[in-house]
Scaffold this active site. Structure first.
Site, short mmCIF file in Angstrom:
data_model
loop_
_atom_site.label_atom_id
_atom_site.label_comp_id
_atom_site.label_asym_id
_atom_site.label_seq_id
_atom_site.Cartn_x
_atom_site.Cartn_y
_atom_site.Cartn_z
N ASP A 1 1.07 -1.07 -0.33
CA ASP A 1 -0.02 0.29 -0.02
C ASP A 1 0.64 1.20 0.20
O ASP A 1 1.23 1.98 1.13
CB ASP A 1 -1.21 0.08 1.34
CG ASP A 1 -1.80 1.13 1.30
OD1 ASP A 1 -2.89 0.72 0.66
OD2 ASP A 1 -1.54 1.98 2.08
N TYR B 1 2.86 9.91 -0.34
CA TYR B 1 4.05 9.48 -0.26
C TYR B 1 5.35 9.30 -0.54
O TYR B 1 6.67 9.28 0.57
CB TYR B 1 3.87 7.86 0.63
CG TYR B 1 1.86 7.29 1.20
CD1 TYR B 1 1.95 8.04 1.01
CD2 TYR B 1 2.11 5.73 1.05
CE1 TYR B 1 0.99 7.77 2.34
CE2 TYR B 1 1.05 5.60 1.46
CZ TYR B 1 0.42 6.60 2.76
OH TYR B 1 -1.09 6.05 2.69
N LYS C 1 -2.54 5.59 -4.59
CA LYS C 1 -3.50 6.76 -4.10
C LYS C 1 -3.15 8.18 -4.50
O LYS C 1 -2.12 8.71 -5.42
CB LYS C 1 -3.85 6.86 -2.50
CG LYS C 1 -3.44 5.61 -2.01
CD LYS C 1 -4.23 5.77 -0.17
CE LYS C 1 -3.63 4.44 1.05
NZ LYS C 1 -1.76 4.81 1.39
N HIS D 1 -7.75 9.36 -1.93
CA HIS D 1 -6.82 9.61 -0.82
C HIS D 1 -7.97 9.86 0.22
O HIS D 1 -7.74 9.43 1.31
CB HIS D 1 -5.77 9.89 -0.95
CG HIS D 1 -4.62 9.51 0.05
ND1 HIS D 1 -3.29 9.66 -0.65
CD2 HIS D 1 -4.75 9.07 1.80
CE1 HIS D 1 -2.90 9.48 0.84
NE2 HIS D 1 -3.18 8.63 2.06
N ASN E 1 4.38 -9.03 11.80
CA ASN E 1 3.46 -8.76 11.08
C ASN E 1 2.65 -9.96 10.41
O ASN E 1 1.57 -9.63 10.61
CB ASN E 1 3.48 -7.08 11.27
CG ASN E 1 3.75 -6.53 11.67
OD1 ASN E 1 3.64 -6.65 13.22
ND2 ASN E 1 4.21 -5.71 11.81
P1 NAD Z 1 0.52 1.84 12.16
O1 NAD Z 1 -0.48 1.21 12.80
O2 NAD Z 1 0.56 0.06 10.76
O3 NAD Z 1 2.17 0.95 13.02
C1 NAD Z 1 2.96 1.33 12.50
C2 NAD Z 1 4.10 1.37 13.79
O4 NAD Z 1 3.79 0.75 15.02
C3 NAD Z 1 4.82 1.45 13.12
O5 NAD Z 1 5.78 2.79 12.78
C4 NAD Z 1 5.96 1.49 14.44
O6 NAD Z 1 6.55 2.07 15.05
C5 NAD Z 1 5.47 0.87 15.30
N1 NAD Z 1 5.36 -1.45 14.86
C6 NAD Z 1 4.78 -1.83 13.54
N2 NAD Z 1 5.50 -2.93 13.54
C7 NAD Z 1 5.43 -3.50 14.74
C8 NAD Z 1 5.64 -4.38 16.15
N3 NAD Z 1 5.53 -5.87 15.26
N4 NAD Z 1 5.50 -4.34 17.16
C9 NAD Z 1 5.50 -2.90 17.71
N5 NAD Z 1 5.52 -1.81 17.33
C10 NAD Z 1 5.45 -1.76 15.76
O7 NAD Z 1 0.61 3.13 11.45
P2 NAD Z 1 0.53 3.20 9.82
O8 NAD Z 1 1.70 3.22 9.54
O9 NAD Z 1 0.27 5.54 10.62
O10 NAD Z 1 -0.61 2.83 9.32
C11 NAD Z 1 -0.23 1.46 8.22
C12 NAD Z 1 -0.49 2.10 7.01
O11 NAD Z 1 -1.30 2.28 6.65
C13 NAD Z 1 0.62 3.60 6.58
O12 NAD Z 1 1.45 2.44 5.96
C14 NAD Z 1 0.30 3.71 4.74
O13 NAD Z 1 0.23 2.63 3.96
C15 NAD Z 1 -1.76 3.52 5.46
N6 NAD Z 1 -1.81 4.45 5.65
C16 NAD Z 1 -3.05 4.85 5.03
C17 NAD Z 1 -3.81 6.51 5.51
C18 NAD Z 1 -4.97 6.64 4.78
O14 NAD Z 1 -4.99 8.49 4.69
N7 NAD Z 1 -5.69 6.46 2.95
C19 NAD Z 1 -3.25 7.07 6.18
C20 NAD Z 1 -2.48 6.32 7.43
C21 NAD Z 1 -1.92 5.40 7.30
#
Ligand code: NAD
Length: 277
Positions: free
Chosen positions: A47, A52, A77, A110, A243
């Protein structure tokens, strides 16, 4: 599509892995490394988004992986400043070129930007891209039910997916119900609550200990068991592997209820009703 991640079937029959890899806030060169690590670990869905700034790195990792295109599911997006019919078509061409692909699997608007009123025209361009076979599925992100209603009244292809902020502190019951009624898949962004306080919540830590798993794995299982698509992000190889290692255990009714009790309707990101960047 052969993968360790089971697919869900979108409303047009296309299969989408229920778990993928998100690359928000990952710079281009680091995204290339992280996506390569994720593909090696077994992820087949990635994704990204124009905003980005890492479509190129993502595309390079995909090309270098040697994985057959039909085993991959690539989402990107359209950014807000490109909404509108013609500008959407141009932005899509630019995204495809950066990704180095001939088509994407899923293209999303988006944000709805209700104050700008361009979502319908934008989506009509998405329908053109879809009918030309350059996106296997089209959908939206951050749309509230009222924004989806407007879109479906004025256009003909029901969005396949709505990607929204969703985690145990923001469970989005109303949106999930509406999506289910309309045949729209719910995809959870920030599924781990951005790794902040959520992974230390005592109820989640206790469930993790009970199963000999990590809090992140427990939260991802909760999503999968309620039917969400998830796209956790990490640049740390051990966490990338952790994950996706969530298909060998399941939460019981009691665990699911304990996590469902954590809802606080608390957003980490902007409110789609007012966000207008
Ligand atoms: P997420 O909830 O996936 O959290 C990511 C963070 O959690 C990492 O940076 C790390 O600090 C921690 N983490 C990850 N794996 C872990 C583990 N196993 N143990 C402990 N900590 C861990 O947050 P995100 O990146 O905001 O969301 C995921 C994806 O969603 C983004 O990368 C993006 O692709 C998408 N996204 C989309 C929008 C949108 O507006 N459409 C907005 C935000 C994110």
């Amino acid at each position: 599509m052969s993968s360790k991640v089971p697919p869900i079937i979108l409303n047009n029959g296309v299969e989408m892995p229920q778990l993928g890899f998100g690359v928000w806030q990952v710079p281009d060169d680091e995204a290339e490394r992280a996506v390569a690590t994720a593909l090696e670990a077994g992820y087949r869905s990635i994704d990204t988004a124009a905003i980005y700034g890492n479509e190129e790195g993502t595309g390079k990792a995909i090309a270098a992986s040697g994985i057959a295109r039909d085993e991959l599911f690539v989402t990107t997006k359209l950014w807000n400043s490109d909404q509108g019919y013609d500008s959407t078509l141009r932005a899509f061409d630019a995204s495809l070129a950066k990704l180095g692909l001939e088509f994407v699997d899923l293209y999303l608007i988006h944000w709805p930007l209700p104050a700008q009123g361009k979502a319908v025209d934008t989506y009509k361009a998405f329908e053109k891209i879809y009918s030309d076979g350059r996106a296997r599925a089209i959908g939206v992100s951050n749309f509230l039910p009222e924004h989806l209603r407007l879109l479906t009244e004025e256009t003909s292809v029901i969005p396949a997916v709505n990607q929204i902020e969703l985690h145990p502190h923001l469970q989005q019951h109303e949106a999930r119900e509406y999506h289910a009624e309309q045949g729209i898949a719910t995809e959870a962004w920030s599924p781990l609550g951005q790794g902040k306080g959520l992974l230390e919540v005592p109820a989640i830590v206790a469930i993790a200990q009970k199963h000999g798993r990590t809090p992140a794995q427990v939260v991802l299982r909760w999503h999968l068991q309620i039917g969400n698509v998830v796209i956790p992000k990490s640049v740390t190889p051990s966490r990338i592997a952790e994950n996706i290692d969530v298909f060998g255990f399941s939460l019981d009714t009691e665990d699911m209820a304990a996590i469902s009790a954590l809802n606080e309707d608390r957003r980490l990101g902007p409110d789609p009703a007012t966000f207008n960047a």
